[in-house]
Design an enzyme around this catalytic site. Structure first.
Site, PDB file in Angstrom:
ATOM      1  N   LYS A 184      -8.247  -2.598  15.107  1.00 38.19           N
ATOM      2  CA  LYS A 184      -8.332  -3.727  14.143  1.00 38.19           C
ATOM      3  C   LYS A 184      -7.195  -3.940  13.342  1.00 38.19           C
ATOM      4  O   LYS A 184      -6.809  -3.320  12.325  1.00 38.19           O
ATOM      5  CB  LYS A 184      -9.608  -3.527  13.191  1.00 38.19           C
ATOM      6  CG  LYS A 184     -10.287  -4.829  12.769  1.00 38.19           C
ATOM      7  CD  LYS A 184      -9.564  -5.873  11.891  1.00 38.19           C
ATOM      8  CE  LYS A 184      -9.119  -5.486  10.607  1.00 38.19           C
ATOM      9  NZ  LYS A 184      -7.979  -6.564   9.883  1.00 38.19           N
ATOM     10  N   GLU A 259      -4.714   7.563   5.702  1.00 39.52           N
ATOM     11  CA  GLU A 259      -3.582   7.434   5.283  1.00 39.52           C
ATOM     12  C   GLU A 259      -3.357   6.444   4.206  1.00 39.52           C
ATOM     13  O   GLU A 259      -3.483   5.143   4.546  1.00 39.52           O
ATOM     14  CB  GLU A 259      -2.803   6.882   6.623  1.00 39.52           C
ATOM     15  CG  GLU A 259      -3.011   7.846   7.722  1.00 39.52           C
ATOM     16  CD  GLU A 259      -2.224   9.175   7.716  1.00 39.52           C
ATOM     17  OE1 GLU A 259      -0.888   9.001   7.166  1.00 39.52           O
ATOM     18  OE2 GLU A 259      -2.498  10.135   8.635  1.00 39.52           O
ATOM     19  N   CYS A 293       4.654   3.128   2.457  1.00 38.43           N
ATOM     20  CA  CYS A 293       3.580   3.905   1.582  1.00 38.43           C
ATOM     21  C   CYS A 293       4.551   4.923   1.069  1.00 38.43           C
ATOM     22  O   CYS A 293       3.854   5.440  -0.197  1.00 38.43           O
ATOM     23  CB  CYS A 293       2.437   4.462   2.562  1.00 38.43           C
ATOM     24  SG  CYS A 293       3.297   5.142   4.151  1.00 38.43           S
ATOM     25  N   GLU A 394       0.441   1.402  -7.007  1.00 39.72           N
ATOM     26  CA  GLU A 394       1.310   1.189  -6.272  1.00 39.72           C
ATOM     27  C   GLU A 394       1.752  -0.274  -6.065  1.00 39.72           C
ATOM     28  O   GLU A 394       0.736  -1.247  -6.082  1.00 39.72           O
ATOM     29  CB  GLU A 394       0.532   1.378  -4.753  1.00 39.72           C
ATOM     30  CG  GLU A 394       1.331   1.384  -3.733  1.00 39.72           C
ATOM     31  CD  GLU A 394       0.720   1.791  -2.372  1.00 39.72           C
ATOM     32  OE1 GLU A 394      -0.420   1.335  -2.069  1.00 39.72           O
ATOM     33  OE2 GLU A 394       1.324   2.227  -1.318  1.00 39.72           O
TER      34      GLU A 394
HETATM   35  P1  NAD Z   1      -5.307  -3.089   3.140  1.00 42.01           P
HETATM   36  O1  NAD Z   1      -6.006  -2.054   2.546  1.00 42.01           O
HETATM   37  O2  NAD Z   1      -5.302  -4.183   2.234  1.00 42.01           O
HETATM   38  O3  NAD Z   1      -5.668  -3.282   4.607  1.00 42.01           O
HETATM   39  C1  NAD Z   1      -5.449  -2.495   5.516  1.00 42.01           C
HETATM   40  C2  NAD Z   1      -6.403  -2.959   6.709  1.00 42.01           C
HETATM   41  O4  NAD Z   1      -7.703  -2.926   6.378  1.00 42.01           O
HETATM   42  C3  NAD Z   1      -6.202  -4.432   7.351  1.00 42.01           C
HETATM   43  O5  NAD Z   1      -6.413  -4.332   8.654  1.00 42.01           O
HETATM   44  C4  NAD Z   1      -7.375  -4.974   6.672  1.00 42.01           C
HETATM   45  O6  NAD Z   1      -7.911  -6.252   7.287  1.00 42.01           O
HETATM   46  C5  NAD Z   1      -8.415  -4.015   6.838  1.00 42.01           C
HETATM   47  N1  NAD Z   1      -9.549  -4.055   5.626  1.00 42.01           N
HETATM   48  C6  NAD Z   1      -9.477  -4.534   4.372  1.00 42.01           C
HETATM   49  N2  NAD Z   1     -10.701  -4.633   3.837  1.00 42.01           N
HETATM   50  C7  NAD Z   1     -11.571  -3.822   4.727  1.00 42.01           C
HETATM   51  C8  NAD Z   1     -12.991  -3.600   4.852  1.00 42.01           C
HETATM   52  N3  NAD Z   1     -13.524  -3.734   3.829  1.00 42.01           N
HETATM   53  N4  NAD Z   1     -13.510  -2.959   5.905  1.00 42.01           N
HETATM   54  C9  NAD Z   1     -12.402  -2.601   6.762  1.00 42.01           C
HETATM   55  N5  NAD Z   1     -11.397  -2.956   6.983  1.00 42.01           N
HETATM   56  C10 NAD Z   1     -10.857  -3.520   5.972  1.00 42.01           C
HETATM   57  O7  NAD Z   1      -3.774  -2.799   2.921  1.00 42.01           O
HETATM   58  P2  NAD Z   1      -2.511  -3.402   3.632  1.00 42.01           P
HETATM   59  O8  NAD Z   1      -2.228  -4.382   2.115  1.00 42.01           O
HETATM   60  O9  NAD Z   1      -2.704  -4.121   4.767  1.00 42.01           O
HETATM   61  O10 NAD Z   1      -1.320  -2.386   3.610  1.00 42.01           O
HETATM   62  C11 NAD Z   1      -0.648  -1.757   2.565  1.00 42.01           C
HETATM   63  C12 NAD Z   1      -1.414  -0.386   2.195  1.00 42.01           C
HETATM   64  O11 NAD Z   1      -1.338   0.223   3.181  1.00 42.01           O
HETATM   65  C13 NAD Z   1      -0.627   0.201   1.026  1.00 42.01           C
HETATM   66  O12 NAD Z   1      -1.519   0.781   0.148  1.00 42.01           O
HETATM   67  C14 NAD Z   1       0.315   1.246   1.642  1.00 42.01           C
HETATM   68  O13 NAD Z   1       0.355   2.461   0.969  1.00 42.01           O
HETATM   69  C15 NAD Z   1      -0.642   1.736   2.783  1.00 42.01           C
HETATM   70  N6  NAD Z   1      -0.087   2.603   3.698  1.00 42.01           N
HETATM   71  C16 NAD Z   1      -0.230   3.729   3.879  1.00 42.01           C
HETATM   72  C17 NAD Z   1       0.420   4.336   4.916  1.00 42.01           C
HETATM   73  C18 NAD Z   1       0.304   5.961   5.152  1.00 42.01           C
HETATM   74  O14 NAD Z   1       0.453   6.422   6.099  1.00 42.01           O
HETATM   75  N7  NAD Z   1      -0.416   6.715   4.156  1.00 42.01           N
HETATM   76  C19 NAD Z   1       1.356   3.797   5.819  1.00 42.01           C
HETATM   77  C20 NAD Z   1       1.485   2.459   5.593  1.00 42.01           C
HETATM   78  C21 NAD Z   1       0.648   1.753   4.580  1.00 42.01           C
END
Ligand code: NAD
Length: 503
Positions: A184, A259, A293, A394
């Site tokens: 997804k 992650e 991240c 963040e």
């Molecule tokens: P997000 O949590 O808003 O979304 C991530 C994914 O989750 C998207 O595909 C989104 O559609 C999905 N999602 C959202 N709500 C959901 C739900 N209720 N159920 C299932 N899926 C759902 O994050 P973002 O804004 O896309 O990305 C930024 C975040 O990702 C930052 O917090 C960043 O630190 C983190 N990140 C972490 C790593 C790591 O390796 N630790 C790497 C890259 C990004």
């Protein structure tokens, strides 16, 4: 690869299920925006629970299909390697897709797409090295051993900031092990995942092994995390969403790899070359417009060099070129989403209201083209304190707060005073001090005299609210396989179970 920027432009892209593009059952499509113009550039399908169900069914069928299940590890490894080769052959196109979808620098994406195939090669080589083990049990004439097996259907939910890289980190090992997958992607950067699924078919990976259901988190993501057919989730995204996903998965007793976000400390001692450390800080928090991240967004500087360091950082920041991501000389492109830009602006405003001072940046560029897109100037906030909101949450943007410290003890306390524990960095020539930091910091990754230098050969992941589980190295092969214990009795006899012999 049929999915190209040209084919996507102005088009509608379906879901990728069982080896082919299909229309979403709801018939709904949603615009994907180009962050340089804030205009839609194509539409992706909004998958719902019915679409998720057909993707999971397809992945389940592929898991037990002899074409995949009965393939030798060596053959599977070859297919994983071939997928990597196809990424390389299509590197420029994939780079452009990523650039259009989330505004990442084209030159950075070109380099990334040329590096990603090495990761496929690495995990392809592990396909036939997932060893079991024999266990010397206290029973005569018996053989006891552990088998390593694929888990089943893996649900992968990824963010928008580096979709191809995030996907590769677990997709390549999961394929090498023999799992099947439902991805997804983020609703803000969907296209590269669809293109990759298409390449997998071209590589000879059987239909159904990789399925992609696009859509938002609330509908598509929720449906995936509630589906009983998933064996394990890997989620990369925010801590907020991670909690929801882990809750849904727990209901089905399904494990997750998380992650999540970070608020990583970057520490500078006075014994270092200031220019080198400044480059480290710039790379840690301004590269990719801070949308990483591991962004080193809390910078702690030893008191004696504080002023000189800030001066050098501001000077270096002044030379950073904010611009269109497809222009070669650009250092920082736009923020990927309008809502993310608003969040960055809000954090800078809150920092200033709490007493921090903007040393440089702090706003959207005002001139022509840049004023139209979702750009933000790289920003240094001084007179910051670790308890200010922008230092605790963040930001995911090009903003760093600088705090002076006097002693090593004080610094460790400040650095660990966060809910997160993803990455950390220290600049010092004193190896004893560097090692004390490595031991005492609560972070999954420690960089010494460098920053943001990741390798897929080493296991990375978070502590505290940055998540759990590890990606990279052999560790990830263990995370996405299961152990089964087998005991063979070759004595030729079976004891009477009711005759108990005391030792
Ligand atoms: P997000 O949590 O808003 O979304 C991530 C994914 O989750 C998207 O595909 C989104 O559609 C999905 N999602 C959202 N709500 C959901 C739900 N209720 N159920 C299932 N899926 C759902 O994050 P973002 O804004 O896309 O990305 C930024 C975040 O990702 C930052 O917090 C960043 O630190 C983190 N990140 C972490 C790593 C790591 O390796 N630790 C790497 C890259 C990004």
């Amino acid at each position: 690869m049929k999915t190209t920027v040209k084919s996507l432009e102005g088009s509608r892209q379906g879901l990728f299920i069982d080896g082919a593009f299909v229309a979403p059952s709801s018939g709904l499509y949603v615009p994907s925006y180009d962050p340089t113009t804030a205009e839609p550039w194509y539409e992706f399908a909004q998958g719902d629970a019915a679409d998720v169900d057909s993707a999971v069914r397809s992945a389940k069928a592929a898991f037990v299909n002899p074409a995949w299940r009965r393939m030798t590890q060596t053959e599977r490894g070859k297919l994983v390697r071939r997928l990597g080769e196809l990424v390389l052959e299509n590197a420029d196109e994939l780079a452009m897709i990523e650039c259009r979808d989330n505004g990442k620098l084209l030159k950075e994406m070109r380099a990334q797409m040329r590096a990603i195939p090495d990761s496929y090669l690495y995990f392809a080589g592990m396909a036939d090295k997932l060893l079991g083990e024999t266990i010397p049990v206290n029973k005569l004439d018996s053989l006891n051993f552990n088998l390593r097996e694929p888990l089943g259907v893996i649900g992968m939910i990824i963010p928008w900031n580096s979709p191809m890289m995030m996907l590769t980190g677990t997709l390549a090992p999961c394929l090498a092990i023999g799992n099947t997958i439902v991805v997804k992607p983020s609703e803000h950067a969907t296209a590269s995942s669809l293109a990759l699924a298409e390449l997998a078919i071209e590589a000879g990976i059987p239909p159904g092994v990789i399925n992609v259901v696009s859509g938002d988190g609330a509908t598509t993501g929720e449906a995936l995390t509630r589906h009983p057919g998933i064996t394990k989730y890997v989620f990369t995204g925010s801590t907020f969403t991670g909690r929801k996903i882990a809750g849904n998965a727990a209901h089905n007793l399904v494990p997750c790899q998380m992650e999540l976000g970070g608020k990583s400390p970057h520490v500078i001692f006075s014994d270092v070359d200031i220019d080198r450390a400044v480059n480290g800080v710039v790379s840690g928090v301004f590269a990719a417009a801070g949308q990483t991240c591991v962004a080193g967004s809390r910078c702690f500087v030893e008191q004696p060099i504080y002023n000189r360091f800030v001066e050098a950082l501001v000077e270096r920041t002044r030379r950073i070129k904010v611009g269109h991501p497809q222009v070669e000389v650009t250092d920082i492109g736009p923020i990927a989403l309008a809502s993310q830009l608003a969040k960055v602006e809000d954090y800078v405003g809150s920092g200033v209201r709490e007493g921090a001072k903007v040393a440089i940046g702090g706003r959207k560029p005002q001139n022509g083209e840049l004023a139209r897109g979702w750009y933000f100037e790289p920003t240094v906030l001084v007179e910051a304190r670790n308890d200010m909101r922008f230092m605790r949450e963040e930001i995911f943007g090009p903003v760093v707060g600088i705090v002076p410290f006097k002693t090593e003890e004080e610094m460790i306390e400040l650095a660990n005073d966060t809910e997160y524990g993803l990455a950390s960095g220290i600049w010092t020539k004193d190896i004893d001090r560097a090692m004390r930091f490595a031991r005492n910091i609560d972070a999954g990754t420690v960089w010494i005299n460098t920053y943001r230098s990741a390798a897929y050969m080493s296991a990375n992941g978070g502590m505290k609210n940055s998540g759990y589980g590890r990606r990279g190295g052999f560790e990830v092969m263990r995370e996405f396989s299961r152990l089964k214990n087998v005991l063979i009795d070759y004595s030729g006899a079976m004891q009477d179970p009711f005759v108990i012999r005391l030792r």
